[in-house]
Design a protein around this motif. Structure first.
Motif, PDB file in Angstrom:
ATOM      1  N   ASN A  10       0.830  -1.203   0.000  1.00 15.46           N
ATOM      2  CA  ASN A  10       0.000   0.000   0.000  1.00 15.46           C
ATOM      3  C   ASN A  10       0.868   1.257   0.000  1.00 15.46           C
ATOM      4  OD1 ASN A  10      -2.706   0.929  -0.075  1.00 15.46           O
ATOM      5  ND2 ASN A  10      -2.600   1.472   2.085  1.00 15.46           N
ATOM      6  N   GLU A  11       1.915   1.279   0.813  1.00 18.43           N
ATOM      7  CA  GLU A  11       2.803   2.452   0.852  1.00 18.43           C
ATOM      8  C   GLU A  11       3.523   2.628  -0.474  1.00 18.43           C
ATOM      9  OE1 GLU A  11       3.064   4.934   3.070  1.00 18.43           O
ATOM     10  OE2 GLU A  11       1.412   3.948   4.096  1.00 18.43           O
ATOM     11  N   VAL A  52      10.751   2.039  -6.878  1.00 19.24           N
ATOM     12  CA  VAL A  52      10.431   1.494  -5.548  1.00 19.24           C
ATOM     13  C   VAL A  52      10.905   0.048  -5.457  1.00 19.24           C
ATOM     14  CG1 VAL A  52       8.558   0.834  -3.992  1.00 19.24           C
ATOM     15  CG2 VAL A  52       8.474   3.036  -5.160  1.00 19.24           C
ATOM     16  N   ASP A  53      10.603  -0.746  -6.479  1.00 17.81           N
ATOM     17  CA  ASP A  53      11.027  -2.142  -6.465  1.00 17.81           C
ATOM     18  C   ASP A  53      12.548  -2.263  -6.463  1.00 17.81           C
ATOM     19  OD1 ASP A  53       8.536  -3.285  -6.264  1.00 17.81           O
ATOM     20  OD2 ASP A  53       8.364  -3.765  -8.391  1.00 17.81           O
ATOM     21  N   GLN A  54      13.228  -1.413  -7.222  1.00 15.89           N
ATOM     22  CA  GLN A  54      14.697  -1.480  -7.281  1.00 15.89           C
ATOM     23  C   GLN A  54      15.321  -1.227  -5.916  1.00 15.89           C
ATOM     24  OE1 GLN A  54      16.350  -2.614  -9.786  1.00 15.89           O
ATOM     25  NE2 GLN A  54      18.396  -2.222  -9.069  1.00 15.89           N
ATOM     26  N   VAL A  55      14.784  -0.269  -5.172  1.00 17.99           N
ATOM     27  CA  VAL A  55      15.293   0.007  -3.823  1.00 17.99           C
ATOM     28  C   VAL A  55      15.184  -1.249  -2.954  1.00 17.99           C
ATOM     29  CG1 VAL A  55      14.813   1.285  -1.686  1.00 17.99           C
ATOM     30  CG2 VAL A  55      14.861   2.476  -3.883  1.00 17.99           C
ATOM     31  N   PHE A  56      14.053  -1.920  -3.020  1.00 15.43           N
ATOM     32  CA  PHE A  56      13.865  -3.121  -2.209  1.00 15.43           C
ATOM     33  C   PHE A  56      14.727  -4.276  -2.694  1.00 15.43           C
ATOM     34  CE2 PHE A  56      10.515  -0.734  -0.451  1.00 15.43           C
ATOM     35  CZ  PHE A  56      10.379  -1.233   0.824  1.00 15.43           C
ATOM     36  N   LYS A  57      14.880  -4.405  -3.996  1.00 17.88           N
ATOM     37  CA  LYS A  57      15.712  -5.485  -4.532  1.00 17.88           C
ATOM     38  C   LYS A  57      17.160  -5.310  -4.112  1.00 17.88           C
ATOM     39  CE  LYS A  57      12.857  -6.331  -8.579  1.00 17.88           C
ATOM     40  NZ  LYS A  57      12.753  -6.186 -10.027  1.00 17.88           N
ATOM     41  N   VAL A  94       3.923   5.725  -5.643  1.00 19.14           N
ATOM     42  CA  VAL A  94       3.719   5.821  -7.089  1.00 19.14           C
ATOM     43  C   VAL A  94       2.616   6.824  -7.399  1.00 19.14           C
ATOM     44  CG1 VAL A  94       2.978   4.534  -9.137  1.00 19.14           C
ATOM     45  CG2 VAL A  94       4.587   3.485  -7.514  1.00 19.14           C
ATOM     46  N   MET A  95       1.506   6.745  -6.689  1.00 18.61           N
ATOM     47  CA  MET A  95       0.356   7.609  -6.929  1.00 18.61           C
ATOM     48  C   MET A  95       0.722   9.085  -6.717  1.00 18.61           C
ATOM     49  SD  MET A  95      -3.357   7.475  -5.027  1.00 18.61           S
ATOM     50  CE  MET A  95      -2.750   8.070  -3.444  1.00 18.61           C
ATOM     51  N   GLU A  96       1.543   9.359  -5.700  1.00 17.84           N
ATOM     52  CA  GLU A  96       1.897  10.745  -5.377  1.00 17.84           C
ATOM     53  C   GLU A  96       3.092  11.253  -6.179  1.00 17.84           C
ATOM     54  OE1 GLU A  96       2.322  10.520  -1.126  1.00 17.84           O
ATOM     55  OE2 GLU A  96       0.154  10.305  -0.831  1.00 17.84           O
ATOM     56  N   GLY A  97       3.626  10.414  -7.071  1.00 22.85           N
ATOM     57  CA  GLY A  97       4.733  10.835  -7.913  1.00 22.85           C
ATOM     58  C   GLY A  97       6.078  10.869  -7.219  1.00 22.85           C
ATOM     59  N   VAL A  98       6.185  10.237  -6.063  1.00 25.52           N
ATOM     60  CA  VAL A  98       7.454  10.187  -5.341  1.00 25.52           C
ATOM     61  C   VAL A  98       8.455   9.337  -6.112  1.00 25.52           C
ATOM     62  CG1 VAL A  98       8.573   9.403  -3.205  1.00 25.52           C
ATOM     63  CG2 VAL A  98       6.356  10.566  -3.112  1.00 25.52           C
ATOM     64  N   ALA A  99       7.980   8.242  -6.684  1.00 23.98           N
ATOM     65  CA  ALA A  99       8.847   7.338  -7.440  1.00 23.98           C
ATOM     66  C   ALA A  99       7.988   6.498  -8.380  1.00 23.98           C
ATOM     67  CB  ALA A  99       9.618   6.431  -6.489  1.00 23.98           C
ATOM     68  N   THR A 100       8.623   5.904  -9.357  1.00 28.24           N
ATOM     69  CA  THR A 100       7.927   4.959 -10.227  1.00 28.24           C
ATOM     70  C   THR A 100       7.880   3.603  -9.524  1.00 28.24           C
ATOM     71  OG1 THR A 100       9.957   4.208 -11.295  1.00 28.24           O
ATOM     72  CG2 THR A 100       8.812   6.109 -12.299  1.00 28.24           C
ATOM     73  N   ALA A 119      15.357  -7.406  -0.438  1.00 27.48           N
ATOM     74  CA  ALA A 119      14.742  -8.653  -0.875  1.00 27.48           C
ATOM     75  C   ALA A 119      14.981  -8.877  -2.363  1.00 27.48           C
ATOM     76  CB  ALA A 119      13.239  -8.618  -0.595  1.00 27.48           C
ATOM     77  N   THR A 120      14.459  -9.966  -2.866  1.00 24.24           N
ATOM     78  CA  THR A 120      14.587 -10.254  -4.286  1.00 24.24           C
ATOM     79  C   THR A 120      13.447  -9.647  -5.090  1.00 24.24           C
ATOM     80  OG1 THR A 120      13.427 -12.354  -3.995  1.00 24.24           O
ATOM     81  CG2 THR A 120      15.827 -12.400  -3.894  1.00 24.24           C
ATOM     82  N   HIS A 121      12.361  -9.266  -4.433  1.00 24.06           N
ATOM     83  CA  HIS A 121      11.223  -8.646  -5.103  1.00 24.06           C
ATOM     84  C   HIS A 121      10.839  -7.382  -4.347  1.00 24.06           C
ATOM     85  CE1 HIS A 121      10.286 -12.018  -7.746  1.00 24.06           C
ATOM     86  NE2 HIS A 121      10.510 -12.814  -6.717  1.00 24.06           N
ATOM     87  N   GLY A 122      10.392  -6.390  -5.092  1.00 25.15           N
ATOM     88  CA  GLY A 122       9.880  -5.180  -4.469  1.00 25.15           C
ATOM     89  C   GLY A 122       8.393  -5.294  -4.227  1.00 25.15           C
ATOM     90  N   PRO A 123       7.811  -4.345  -3.490  1.00 27.38           N
ATOM     91  CA  PRO A 123       6.396  -4.428  -3.133  1.00 27.38           C
ATOM     92  C   PRO A 123       5.450  -4.379  -4.329  1.00 27.38           C
ATOM     93  CG  PRO A 123       7.339  -2.342  -2.405  1.00 27.38           C
ATOM     94  CD  PRO A 123       8.475  -3.191  -2.882  1.00 27.38           C
ATOM     95  N   ALA A 124       5.774  -3.618  -5.363  1.00 28.86           N
ATOM     96  CA  ALA A 124       4.888  -3.578  -6.533  1.00 28.86           C
ATOM     97  C   ALA A 124       4.898  -4.921  -7.255  1.00 28.86           C
ATOM     98  CB  ALA A 124       5.303  -2.455  -7.483  1.00 28.86           C
TER      99      ALA A 124
END
Length: 90
Positions: free
Chosen positions: A5-6, A21-26, A11-17, A30-35
């Protein structure tokens, strides 16, 4: 689910694509991002769980991001449908 959700809010607020977001988490966690995880588990299921959390906690901030609800309403539930945060090849 709150992490997915975060990510949707970011993404909705234009903070990041979704990709950013997924790249930061990867890279960091982790191996997968939240999206990507949301697309794997189906976004309609994520929205349902977030609505249950919202009802249970009585906190409007735990409800699904508008963009998640809009994607689900459009039938974009993730990999199964071929579309969610990303477009997936079938």
């Amino acid at each position: 689910m709150p992490l997915i959700n975060e990510a949707a809010f970011a993404v909705m607020e234009g903070v990041a694509t979704a990709e950013a977001v997924d790249q930061v988490f990867k890279l960091g966690m982790a191996t997968h991002g939240p999206a990507d995880v949301g697309g794997l588990h189906r976004l309609d299921v994520c929205v349902d769980i977030l609505r249950v959390l919202q009802e249970g906690y009585g906190d409007p901030n735990t409800g699904p991001a508008r963009c998640l609800s809009r994607m689900v309403d459009a039938g974009w539930i993730g990999r199964k449908a071929g579309r969610g945060f990303y477009t997936y090849e079938k």
